[in-house]
Design an enzyme around this catalytic site. Structure first.
Site, short mmCIF file in Angstrom:
data_model
loop_
_atom_site.label_atom_id
_atom_site.label_comp_id
_atom_site.label_asym_id
_atom_site.label_seq_id
_atom_site.Cartn_x
_atom_site.Cartn_y
_atom_site.Cartn_z
N MET A 28 0.84 -1.21 0.00
CA MET A 28 0.00 0.00 0.00
C MET A 28 0.87 1.26 0.00
O MET A 28 0.40 2.35 0.33
CB MET A 28 -0.94 0.00 1.20
N GLY A 29 2.15 1.10 -0.34
CA GLY A 29 3.03 2.26 -0.39
C GLY A 29 3.50 2.66 1.00
O GLY A 29 3.47 1.85 1.93
N HIS A 35 9.10 -3.57 3.56
CA HIS A 35 8.68 -3.76 2.17
C HIS A 35 9.91 -4.06 1.29
O HIS A 35 9.88 -4.94 0.43
CB HIS A 35 8.02 -2.50 1.62
N GLN A 150 -3.00 -12.57 7.65
CA GLN A 150 -3.19 -12.22 6.23
C GLN A 150 -2.52 -13.26 5.33
O GLN A 150 -3.12 -13.73 4.35
CB GLN A 150 -2.61 -10.83 5.98
N SER A 182 6.48 -0.67 10.40
CA SER A 182 5.10 -0.55 9.92
C SER A 182 4.91 0.87 9.39
O SER A 182 5.46 1.83 9.94
CB SER A 182 4.13 -0.79 11.09
P1 AMP Z 1 1.35 -2.98 3.45
O1 AMP Z 1 1.89 -1.91 2.59
O2 AMP Z 1 1.25 -2.63 4.89
O3 AMP Z 1 0.09 -3.60 2.90
O4 AMP Z 1 2.44 -4.14 3.39
C1 AMP Z 1 2.83 -4.70 2.16
C2 AMP Z 1 3.56 -5.98 2.45
O5 AMP Z 1 4.72 -5.71 3.24
C3 AMP Z 1 2.70 -6.99 3.23
O6 AMP Z 1 2.91 -8.29 2.71
C4 AMP Z 1 3.23 -6.85 4.63
O7 AMP Z 1 3.08 -8.02 5.41
C5 AMP Z 1 4.72 -6.57 4.37
N1 AMP Z 1 5.33 -5.92 5.52
C6 AMP Z 1 4.88 -4.86 6.22
N2 AMP Z 1 5.69 -4.58 7.25
C7 AMP Z 1 6.68 -5.51 7.22
C8 AMP Z 1 7.83 -5.76 8.03
N3 AMP Z 1 8.13 -5.02 9.10
N4 AMP Z 1 8.62 -6.80 7.69
C9 AMP Z 1 8.34 -7.58 6.61
N5 AMP Z 1 7.29 -7.39 5.81
C10 AMP Z 1 6.45 -6.37 6.11
#
Ligand code: AMP
Length: 295
Positions: A28-29, A35, A150, A182
């Protein structure tokens, strides 16, 4: 790096399909090192397509859809050095047509944990992931283990709907002090940032308890809940079996320790995935499909 905004222009991805798998990393950017670690790993497997799409249907009515951080230029600058083949950044209308379209309900793995606290969330996640899989048609998709439920809910969708994509869950990337990275960490003040450390600490202390021989789920949950008291509100502290997310009485084999708590304006989640054997406790993964690829 090809920036693609429309479904029609995704035909350009066909030039990337060949001997090596086409790898997809949906985001989601508001990119951070978590990421980027998924993308770096993907780049070792084949050409990588990253989507940047803030998916409206996975946010509840009182959640932060409008406030969710969006900065495409910054994200593109972070992706450029990573040898990303293409970025898919569609407008909402390109992904969702008229209201009343097909949605995907999670199976049993979507109940409890975040599914209980965020009604409709996993329906929104599965619906958008299925649409993105249909649009991008990847061979491999990489998700972060940080969003453990998820990963498992998507894994069940791929299995049950016989989708031909291989899923990998990549390890959680943390700040040096243990806080899981995050996009929502940027909502935290310095004090709240310190408070937020109680999530990763609760998990680490649970791991130590297990290493010391504790096997009772009830005792582990009580201890994690107590360790989370620095948060403004504890949403859950749970222990589940992997991959089915059932609630065991004692821990053994692949096990998810998961916590969620409100800290200031941010709802934060974190987890540990462990393989608990009689003589050894090791880190583990969620999706068997990734096991031989990610060690
Ligand atoms: P999001 O942008 O929050 O939807 O995350 C995109 C992807 O990055 C998802 O598969 C998340 O699980 C992964 N992600 C987010 N935070 C982390 C993190 N700290 N370590 C590894 N993967 C992550």
């Amino acid at each position: 790096m090809d920036l693609i905004r429309s479904a029609a222009d995704l035909a350009r991805l066909d030039t990337l399909r060949g001997v090596r798998p086409l790898v997809f990393v949906p985001t989601m950017g508001a990119l951070h090192d978590g990421h980027l670690s998924l993308i770096r790993y993907g780049a070792e497997l084949g050409p990588v397509v990253v989507s940047i799409f803030v998916n409206p249907t996975q946010f509840g009515p009182n959640e932060d859809y409008d406030a969710y951080p969006r900065d495409l230029d910054r994200d593109l600058a972070l992706l450029k050095p990573l040898n990303v083949a293409a970025v898919f950044n569609p407008p909402v209308q390109e992904v969702y047509g008229q209201p009343g379209g097909v949605t995907i309900q999670p199976g049993q793995r979507g109940t409890g944990l975040c599914g209980a606290d965020r009604p409709g969330h996993f329906c929104g996640v599965l619906t958008v992931v299925a649409k993105l899989f249909g649009l991008v048609n990847p061979d491999v998709a990489i998700f972060g283990r940080k969003d453990a439920q998820q990963c498992l809910v998507i894994g069940q969708m791929v299995d049950d709907l016989k989708m031909s994509v291989r899923l990998i869950d990549a390890p959680t990337v943390r700040e040096p002090d243990g806080l899981a990275m995050s996009s929502r960490n940027r909502y935290l003040s310095d004090d709240q940032r310190r408070q937020a450390l109680c999530l990763s600490r609760a998990l680490q202390q649970a791991r130590v308890r297990i290493e010391d021989g504790e096997r009772s789920v009830k005792t582990l949950i009580q201890a994690m809940t107590a360790d989370l008291q620095k948060a403004d509100a504890v949403e859950y502290a749970e222990v589940r079996s992997v991959p089915d997310l059932m609630i065991p009485e004692t821990v053994s084999g692949r096990t998810l320790l998961a916590v969620a708590a409100q800290v200031g304006p941010a709802r934060l989640i974190d987890n540990l995935v462990l393989d608990i054997q009689a003589n050894e406790i090791t880190d583990s993964c969620l999706l068997d499909t990734g096991r031989d690829l990610w060690t």
